[in-house]
Design a protein around this motif. Structure first.
Motif, PDB file in Angstrom:
ATOM      1  N   ASN A   5       0.815  -1.208   0.000  1.00  0.00           N
ATOM      2  CA  ASN A   5       0.000   0.000   0.000  1.00  0.00           C
ATOM      3  C   ASN A   5       0.853   1.264   0.000  1.00  0.00           C
ATOM      4  O   ASN A   5       0.505   2.258  -0.629  1.00  0.00           O
ATOM      5  CB  ASN A   5      -0.953   0.013   1.195  1.00  0.00           C
ATOM      6  CG  ASN A   5      -2.084  -0.985   1.041  1.00  0.00           C
ATOM      7  OD1 ASN A   5      -2.192  -1.669   0.020  1.00  0.00           O
ATOM      8  ND2 ASN A   5      -2.914  -1.084   2.049  1.00  0.00           N
ATOM      9  N   ILE A   8       2.107   1.725  -3.547  1.00  0.00           N
ATOM     10  CA  ILE A   8       1.016   2.238  -4.395  1.00  0.00           C
ATOM     11  C   ILE A   8       0.786   3.712  -4.112  1.00  0.00           C
ATOM     12  O   ILE A   8       0.641   4.521  -5.034  1.00  0.00           O
ATOM     13  CB  ILE A   8      -0.284   1.416  -4.178  1.00  0.00           C
ATOM     14  CG1 ILE A   8      -0.107  -0.001  -4.705  1.00  0.00           C
ATOM     15  CG2 ILE A   8      -1.481   2.103  -4.847  1.00  0.00           C
ATOM     16  CD1 ILE A   8      -1.234  -0.942  -4.317  1.00  0.00           C
ATOM     17  N   TYR A   9       0.749   4.077  -2.826  1.00  0.00           N
ATOM     18  CA  TYR A   9       0.525   5.476  -2.443  1.00  0.00           C
ATOM     19  C   TYR A   9       1.588   6.385  -3.055  1.00  0.00           C
ATOM     20  O   TYR A   9       1.266   7.411  -3.663  1.00  0.00           O
ATOM     21  CB  TYR A   9       0.514   5.629  -0.915  1.00  0.00           C
ATOM     22  CG  TYR A   9       0.626   7.056  -0.486  1.00  0.00           C
ATOM     23  CD1 TYR A   9      -0.470   7.902  -0.562  1.00  0.00           C
ATOM     24  CD2 TYR A   9       1.830   7.590  -0.037  1.00  0.00           C
ATOM     25  CE1 TYR A   9      -0.378   9.233  -0.200  1.00  0.00           C
ATOM     26  CE2 TYR A   9       1.941   8.915   0.329  1.00  0.00           C
ATOM     27  CZ  TYR A   9       0.836   9.731   0.244  1.00  0.00           C
ATOM     28  OH  TYR A   9       0.941  11.056   0.597  1.00  0.00           O
ATOM     29  N   ALA A  12       1.449   6.647  -6.973  1.00  0.00           N
ATOM     30  CA  ALA A  12       0.314   7.484  -7.388  1.00  0.00           C
ATOM     31  C   ALA A  12       0.552   8.944  -7.031  1.00  0.00           C
ATOM     32  O   ALA A  12       0.275   9.848  -7.836  1.00  0.00           O
ATOM     33  CB  ALA A  12      -0.977   6.986  -6.737  1.00  0.00           C
ATOM     34  N   ALA A 106      -7.877   9.640 -11.589  1.00  0.00           N
ATOM     35  CA  ALA A 106      -7.592   8.299 -11.055  1.00  0.00           C
ATOM     36  C   ALA A 106      -6.412   8.339 -10.084  1.00  0.00           C
ATOM     37  O   ALA A 106      -6.440   7.687  -9.028  1.00  0.00           O
ATOM     38  CB  ALA A 106      -7.311   7.323 -12.196  1.00  0.00           C
ATOM     39  N   THR A 110      -6.556   7.346  -6.162  1.00  0.00           N
ATOM     40  CA  THR A 110      -5.644   6.294  -5.691  1.00  0.00           C
ATOM     41  C   THR A 110      -4.760   6.810  -4.561  1.00  0.00           C
ATOM     42  O   THR A 110      -4.600   6.153  -3.533  1.00  0.00           O
ATOM     43  CB  THR A 110      -4.774   5.774  -6.851  1.00  0.00           C
ATOM     44  OG1 THR A 110      -5.633   5.307  -7.895  1.00  0.00           O
ATOM     45  CG2 THR A 110      -3.860   4.652  -6.396  1.00  0.00           C
ATOM     46  N   SER A 111      -4.179   7.992  -4.735  1.00  0.00           N
ATOM     47  CA  SER A 111      -3.330   8.579  -3.702  1.00  0.00           C
ATOM     48  C   SER A 111      -4.120   8.809  -2.420  1.00  0.00           C
ATOM     49  O   SER A 111      -3.647   8.512  -1.323  1.00  0.00           O
ATOM     50  CB  SER A 111      -2.731   9.896  -4.210  1.00  0.00           C
ATOM     51  OG  SER A 111      -1.977  10.527  -3.201  1.00  0.00           O
ATOM     52  N   TYR A 113      -6.908   7.258  -1.413  1.00  0.00           N
ATOM     53  CA  TYR A 113      -7.333   5.992  -0.827  1.00  0.00           C
ATOM     54  C   TYR A 113      -6.194   5.288  -0.083  1.00  0.00           C
ATOM     55  O   TYR A 113      -6.395   4.713   0.983  1.00  0.00           O
ATOM     56  CB  TYR A 113      -7.903   5.074  -1.915  1.00  0.00           C
ATOM     57  CG  TYR A 113      -8.415   3.770  -1.373  1.00  0.00           C
ATOM     58  CD1 TYR A 113      -9.677   3.699  -0.773  1.00  0.00           C
ATOM     59  CD2 TYR A 113      -7.651   2.608  -1.433  1.00  0.00           C
ATOM     60  CE1 TYR A 113     -10.152   2.508  -0.255  1.00  0.00           C
ATOM     61  CE2 TYR A 113      -8.118   1.412  -0.921  1.00  0.00           C
ATOM     62  CZ  TYR A 113      -9.355   1.362  -0.336  1.00  0.00           C
ATOM     63  OH  TYR A 113      -9.828   0.181   0.181  1.00  0.00           O
TER      64      TYR A 113
END
Length: 126
Positions: A5, A8-9, A12, A106, A110-111, A113
């Motif tokens: 996570n 991903i953070y 993004a 998007a 994403t960032s 979330y």
């Protein structure tokens, strides 16, 4: 927060930052291609200064530590700007140019979330 996570953070968020900074600078310096593009969408030239300034300030807020409430405002602002841009493309008939707006939208979602707990507002007694 898991390592996945966190990766991903940051991916993004970095891509979001690059997109917002580059478009913000182009808008602040009123590059002719961007000025013509915005005029084609029906926006006045001064609108670029407003958007460019807020995009750059929003990215600064997202990248600095702390200030979770300001981060929420920055994410909300990016969400509104990118949905507004997408709707503007649809309304003006330039749907073929909608992809950058949807990509930044998007990345914003994403960032937001996947943001770490220390970048979230924690409400007591929910």
């Amino acid at each position: 927060m898991t390592k996945r996570n966190k990766i991903i953070y940051w991916i993004a968020t970095i891509w979001l930052a690059l997109g917002m900074i580059s478009s913000g600078i182009v808008q602040l310096f009123k590059v002719k291609a961007e000025t013509d593009f915005m005029a084609n969408l029906g926006y006045p030239e001064y609108f670029q200064t407003i958007l460019g300034t807020w995009k750059i300030l929003g990215i600064v807020v997202l990248l600095i530590p702390r200030y979770p409430l300001l981060k929420e405002w920055a994410y909300a602002g990016f969400f509104f700007v990118m949905t507004g841009a997408a709707i503007s493309h649809i309304a003006s008939g330039t749907v073929s140019e909608i992809f950058p707006s949807l990509l930044l939208l998007a990345l914003t979602i994403t960032s937001w979330y996947f943001r770490p707990a220390d970048r979230k507002i924690i409400l007591a007694n929910q």
